[in-house]
Enzyme design. Structure first.
Site, PDB file in Angstrom:
ATOM      1  N   HIS A   1       0.808  -1.222   0.000  1.00 41.80           N
ATOM      2  CA  HIS A   1       0.000   0.000   0.000  1.00 41.80           C
ATOM      3  C   HIS A   1       0.838   1.268   0.000  1.00 41.80           C
ATOM      4  O   HIS A   1       0.373   2.317  -0.436  1.00 41.80           O
ATOM      5  CB  HIS A   1      -1.044  -0.053   1.110  1.00 41.80           C
ATOM      6  CG  HIS A   1      -2.177  -0.942   0.689  1.00 41.80           C
ATOM      7  ND1 HIS A   1      -2.177  -2.288   0.962  1.00 41.80           N
ATOM      8  CD2 HIS A   1      -3.250  -0.698  -0.090  1.00 41.80           C
ATOM      9  CE1 HIS A   1      -3.243  -2.821   0.386  1.00 41.80           C
ATOM     10  NE2 HIS A   1      -3.918  -1.890  -0.238  1.00 41.80           N
TER      11      HIS A   1
ATOM     12  N   ARG B   1     -10.749   3.805  -2.187  1.00 44.09           N
ATOM     13  CA  ARG B   1     -10.286   2.998  -1.052  1.00 44.09           C
ATOM     14  C   ARG B   1     -10.694   3.726   0.233  1.00 44.09           C
ATOM     15  O   ARG B   1      -9.943   4.513   0.790  1.00 44.09           O
ATOM     16  CB  ARG B   1      -8.768   2.828  -1.095  1.00 44.09           C
ATOM     17  CG  ARG B   1      -8.273   1.933  -2.225  1.00 44.09           C
ATOM     18  CD  ARG B   1      -6.762   1.711  -2.114  1.00 44.09           C
ATOM     19  NE  ARG B   1      -6.295   0.582  -2.893  1.00 44.09           N
ATOM     20  CZ  ARG B   1      -5.779   0.675  -4.127  1.00 44.09           C
ATOM     21  NH1 ARG B   1      -5.675   1.841  -4.720  1.00 44.09           N
ATOM     22  NH2 ARG B   1      -5.371  -0.417  -4.748  1.00 44.09           N
TER      23      ARG B   1
ATOM     24  N   ARG C   1     -15.475   1.366  -2.109  1.00 42.43           N
ATOM     25  CA  ARG C   1     -15.220   0.072  -1.471  1.00 42.43           C
ATOM     26  C   ARG C   1     -15.365   0.256   0.037  1.00 42.43           C
ATOM     27  O   ARG C   1     -14.824   1.197   0.601  1.00 42.43           O
ATOM     28  CB  ARG C   1     -13.813  -0.404  -1.808  1.00 42.43           C
ATOM     29  CG  ARG C   1     -13.500  -1.720  -1.128  1.00 42.43           C
ATOM     30  CD  ARG C   1     -12.174  -2.262  -1.564  1.00 42.43           C
ATOM     31  NE  ARG C   1     -11.078  -1.513  -1.001  1.00 42.43           N
ATOM     32  CZ  ARG C   1      -9.799  -1.728  -1.338  1.00 42.43           C
ATOM     33  NH1 ARG C   1      -9.494  -2.629  -2.250  1.00 42.43           N
ATOM     34  NH2 ARG C   1      -8.839  -1.044  -0.774  1.00 42.43           N
TER      35      ARG C   1
ATOM     36  N   GLU D   1     -10.672 -11.013  -5.404  1.00 42.32           N
ATOM     37  CA  GLU D   1      -9.259 -10.875  -5.040  1.00 42.32           C
ATOM     38  C   GLU D   1      -8.753 -12.058  -4.224  1.00 42.32           C
ATOM     39  O   GLU D   1      -7.645 -12.032  -3.707  1.00 42.32           O
ATOM     40  CB  GLU D   1      -8.997  -9.539  -4.338  1.00 42.32           C
ATOM     41  CG  GLU D   1      -9.898  -9.230  -3.178  1.00 42.32           C
ATOM     42  CD  GLU D   1      -9.635  -7.844  -2.580  1.00 42.32           C
ATOM     43  OE1 GLU D   1      -8.679  -7.173  -2.978  1.00 42.32           O
ATOM     44  OE2 GLU D   1     -10.400  -7.467  -1.686  1.00 42.32           O
TER      45      GLU D   1
ATOM     46  N   ASN E   1      -3.963  -7.251  -7.188  1.00 45.00           N
ATOM     47  CA  ASN E   1      -2.878  -7.170  -6.189  1.00 45.00           C
ATOM     48  C   ASN E   1      -3.020  -8.305  -5.185  1.00 45.00           C
ATOM     49  O   ASN E   1      -2.069  -9.016  -4.868  1.00 45.00           O
ATOM     50  CB  ASN E   1      -2.920  -5.841  -5.438  1.00 45.00           C
ATOM     51  CG  ASN E   1      -2.876  -4.653  -6.370  1.00 45.00           C
ATOM     52  OD1 ASN E   1      -2.435  -4.785  -7.502  1.00 45.00           O
ATOM     53  ND2 ASN E   1      -3.340  -3.513  -5.909  1.00 45.00           N
ATOM     54  N   ASP E   2      -4.243  -8.443  -4.690  1.00 46.37           N
ATOM     55  CA  ASP E   2      -4.459  -9.514  -3.724  1.00 46.37           C
ATOM     56  C   ASP E   2      -4.637 -10.865  -4.398  1.00 46.37           C
ATOM     57  O   ASP E   2      -4.256 -11.888  -3.843  1.00 46.37           O
ATOM     58  CB  ASP E   2      -5.681  -9.197  -2.848  1.00 46.37           C
ATOM     59  CG  ASP E   2      -5.296  -8.250  -1.728  1.00 46.37           C
ATOM     60  OD1 ASP E   2      -4.278  -8.530  -1.057  1.00 46.37           O
ATOM     61  OD2 ASP E   2      -5.980  -7.245  -1.526  1.00 46.37           O
TER      62      ASP E   2
ATOM     63  N   ARG F   1       2.464  -9.592  -0.390  1.00 46.60           N
ATOM     64  CA  ARG F   1       2.655  -8.458  -1.295  1.00 46.60           C
ATOM     65  C   ARG F   1       3.545  -7.364  -0.718  1.00 46.60           C
ATOM     66  O   ARG F   1       3.911  -6.428  -1.426  1.00 46.60           O
ATOM     67  CB  ARG F   1       1.303  -7.886  -1.741  1.00 46.60           C
ATOM     68  CG  ARG F   1       0.483  -7.317  -0.619  1.00 46.60           C
ATOM     69  CD  ARG F   1      -0.941  -7.045  -1.052  1.00 46.60           C
ATOM     70  NE  ARG F   1      -1.137  -5.716  -1.583  1.00 46.60           N
ATOM     71  CZ  ARG F   1      -2.322  -5.198  -1.873  1.00 46.60           C
ATOM     72  NH1 ARG F   1      -3.420  -5.923  -1.706  1.00 46.60           N
ATOM     73  NH2 ARG F   1      -2.436  -3.991  -2.332  1.00 46.60           N
TER      74      ARG F   1
ATOM     75  N   CYS G   1      -9.205  -3.549 -11.097  1.00 47.24           N
ATOM     76  CA  CYS G   1      -8.778  -2.331 -10.386  1.00 47.24           C
ATOM     77  C   CYS G   1      -7.448  -2.534  -9.668  1.00 47.24           C
ATOM     78  O   CYS G   1      -6.991  -1.653  -8.955  1.00 47.24           O
ATOM     79  CB  CYS G   1      -9.852  -1.876  -9.410  1.00 47.24           C
ATOM     80  SG  CYS G   1     -10.158  -3.060  -8.095  1.00 47.24           S
TER      81      CYS G   1
HETATM   82  C1  PEP Z   1      -6.323  -5.317  -5.149  1.00 42.53           C
HETATM   83  O1  PEP Z   1      -6.158  -6.132  -4.249  1.00 42.53           O
HETATM   84  O2  PEP Z   1      -5.966  -5.513  -6.326  1.00 42.53           O
HETATM   85  C2  PEP Z   1      -6.960  -4.018  -4.866  1.00 42.53           C
HETATM   86  C3  PEP Z   1      -7.281  -3.190  -5.825  1.00 42.53           C
HETATM   87  O3  PEP Z   1      -7.159  -3.685  -3.561  1.00 42.53           O
HETATM   88  P1  PEP Z   1      -5.983  -3.184  -2.570  1.00 42.53           P
HETATM   89  O4  PEP Z   1      -4.772  -2.971  -3.400  1.00 42.53           O
HETATM   90  O5  PEP Z   1      -6.468  -1.936  -1.930  1.00 42.53           O
HETATM   91  O6  PEP Z   1      -5.871  -4.318  -1.622  1.00 42.53           O
HETATM   92 MG    MG Z   2      -7.159  -5.852  -2.363  1.00 38.86          MG
END
Ligand code: PEP
Ligand code: MG
Length: 597
Positions: free
Chosen positions: A199, A307, A343, A443, A466-467, A477, A514
């Protein structure tokens, strides 16, 4: 006498694109200092902030101690663990807290100074006691006090007593530290920890701050405050003591990139349409309302991901229903009738909020994160958020998205809660939306495999790669050592994405991406070919991605996507997408995509 240095090049992880050329500001975060802070006076208007800063420091220290306690529990016996119980008593001590608050508000003292003085008063009182055991506790008190003091003094840019803009170098910056950086004073930053989807990296991209993460620890020993540094956020390189030639070359590159981005901005009114007429929606990922300006600046249509946790992370208290309502309404007003996807609170993982999570989890990414935290731990927060969203829903095109979904029951439970809240609002004669589209973030592998049943209970999907990468490949991550395994084109990940898109099509619901790959041109041909409807990304990447889409033929992209789905390795899959990018938009491949990515 100027020192003579030779150039030192260090390779880290490219986390946020852009070049930063300037002098270093080293933010040191050593723990354990316990010396009397400077005595000064604050203004009356700063009192509330100072008190909430004090509470945040207490919460942060409490969390650290809980974490240490958990760690120790695995390695040591119960007696040692008990030491931390004594320390926790100090972080929760009402008397001490009250005295510090009073000193801040009555004597207008800064929190660190007030805290130090009150602690020392306690220590002095204990030291004269006859009981040796109690006397020995002064060491514990000073130990925990040092921890709290460290948090009190750790305002990310408090050490920036410079007039010019600087490149921040730190061992670690948490997402909250990063969010607190002053964009006007910071050129970019480099830290030892984190990877592209942590993040901290996400925030850097949102703030358009060039950033390099995963810097080897020994590099820090070679850098001093004020040293000249070049930070290349495209390739992940740091160049310490650059020669005149290197500096000139980078200044030229930075200038060229700027000109190119301006050119792309001229295209912002063009739709994201392939040469053969397929239109995608390009929207922005934002963390705060002000980011909407950059979404407009780069021609985004709607917000694909707000977010909302950053509303909670940076606030001194929990934002109440009215405060949230104001924020949502402001966003909707700014976005006119364009879609805004909020979200719900996604706390947990690396987005630990000390004020909300009063326990330390041994495995936070697999713990009570996202919708689990809201349903199990703090349904009160979810209720307030959903009530505010329902009320805001009548003022624009608002949609709600749930994070970290793993089963249908979670959606059903939220929908039930929404019905209850609608009834409640109805009886209170408060206007609210009668239908609020609900989406699931895809995710987790579970959600991707369960896309069929999920599609029956939601209005849209948004793939959080990402997740999805983290959970599918078992790759933390935030761990820079695992960056080599952070592979969105891994065949397992692509199979899940393709399944999800196919199911969404069958059920006639829209699907967006996303996660970070949505704003990375290397993956654009692939995502277009797989058939996503929307890409939501950090606003600054809208221009490059739009340019790529406008140069693609859907028919070719579909063929390439089919080929990619047959690949047995990530490298091969990426190569196919990259080839399409190079053929269609070589200028983007050259400028945006670093040679070593
Ligand atoms: C993701 O996990 O791809 C996502 C967009 O959410 P975050 O990065 O906030 O966990
Ligand atoms: Mg995520």
């Amino acid at each position: 006498m100027p020192e003579n240095h030779s150039e030192i090049i260090c390779q880290g992880i490219a986390a946020s694109s852009g070049y930063a050329i300037g002098r270093v500001c080293f933010v040191r975060q050593e723990e354990g200092f316990y010396i009397e802070p400077v005595d000064s006076t604050i203004s009356e208007s700063a009192v509330a902030d100072e008190i909430s800063h004090f509470h945040a420091a207490l919460d942060a220290a409490r969390n650290e101690i809980l974490h240490l306690q958990n760690e120790l529990r695995r390695k040591a016996d119960a007696h040692d663990v008990g030491i931390f119980d004594a320390q926790l008593l100090i972080t929760d001590d009402q008397l001490l807290t009250r005295e510090v608050e009073q000193m801040i508000s009555n004597q207008l003292k800064p929190a660190d100074y007030a805290f130090f003085k009150v602690v020392e008063k306690f220590v002095a009182a204990i030291s004269v006691m006859p009981d040796n055991y109690i006397k020995e506790r002064t060491a514990d008190i000073r130990d925990v006090a040092a921890r709290i003091l460290n948090h009190l003094q750790r305002r990310s840019d408090s050490s920036m007593d410079y007039d010019d803009q600087r490149i921040i170098l730190a061992h670690d910056l948490t997402p909250s530290d990063t969010a607190a950086l002053d964009r006007r004073r910071v050129l970019g930053f480099a830290v030892e920890t984190g990877s592209t989807t942590s993040h901290t990296a996400i925030l850097a991209r949102s703030m358009q701050l060039p950033a390099v993460l995963g810097i080897p620890g020994d590099f820090f020993e070679q850098v001093k405050d004020n040293d000249m540094l070049i930070l290349d956020g495209y390739s992940g390189k740091l160049i310490l003591h650059p020669t005149r030639e290197t500096e000139a070359e980078y200044r030229r590159k930075a200038e060229e990139t700027l000109i190119f981005f301006h050119k792309l901005a001229d295209e912002k009114r063009l739709s994201a349409e392939t040469c053969d007429g397929f239109v995608l929606q390009l929207s922005g990922n934002i963390e705060k309302v002000e980011d909407i300006e950059t979404v407009h600046e780069f021609g985004g249509v709607g917000i694909g991901l707000f977010r909302s946790e950053y509303m909670f992370l940076n606030a001194s208290g929990l934002p109440n229903e009215e405060e949230q309502l104001d924020i949502y309404c402001e966003m909707l007003a700014k976005m006119k009738n364009e879609p805004v996807v909020v979200r719900t609170l996604d706390i947990g993982g690396d987005k630990l909020d000390q004020a909300l999570q009063r326990y330390a989890e041994p495995n936070p990414f697999l713990g009570l994160r996202g919708i689990r935290f809201c349903l199990r731990e703090r349904p009160d927060i979810l209720r307030t958020q959903l009530r505010a969203l329902l009320r805001a829903g009548i003022f624009g095109n608002l949609k709600v998205m749930l994070p970290m979904v793993t089963c249908v029951e979670e959606i059903i439970e939220v929908k039930k809660l929404i019905s209850q809240l609608q009834e409640e609002l109805h009886y209170e004669h408060i206007e609210h939306a009668l239908h609020l589209p609900i989406g699931a973030m895809i995710e987790t592998p579970a959600a991707a495999l369960l896309a069929g049943p999920l599609a029956k209970v939601v209005d849209f999907f948004s793939i959080g790669t990402n997740d999805l990468v983290q959970y599918t490949l078992a790759v933390d991550r935030t761990n820079e050592r695992l960056n080599y395994l952070d592979m969105p084109t891994h065949p397992a990940v692509l199979t899940l994405i393709a399944n999800c898109i196919a199911v969404a099509r069958k059920h006639n619901i829209p699907v967006s991406v996303c996660g970070q790959i949505a704003g990375d041109p290397r993956f654009t041909p692939l995502l277009v070919g797989l058939g996503v409807n929307e890409l939501s990304m950090p606003p600054a990447m809208l221009g490059p991605v739009r340019r790529v889409i406008r140069k693609l033929q859907m028919a070719d992209a579909e063929l390439a996507a089919m080929e990619v789905l047959e690949c047995e390795t990530s490298a091969k899959a990426l190569e196919i997408s990259m080839k399409m990018l190079r053929d269609a938009a070589p200028e983007i491949a050259e400028l945006i995509v670093p040679e070593n990515k």
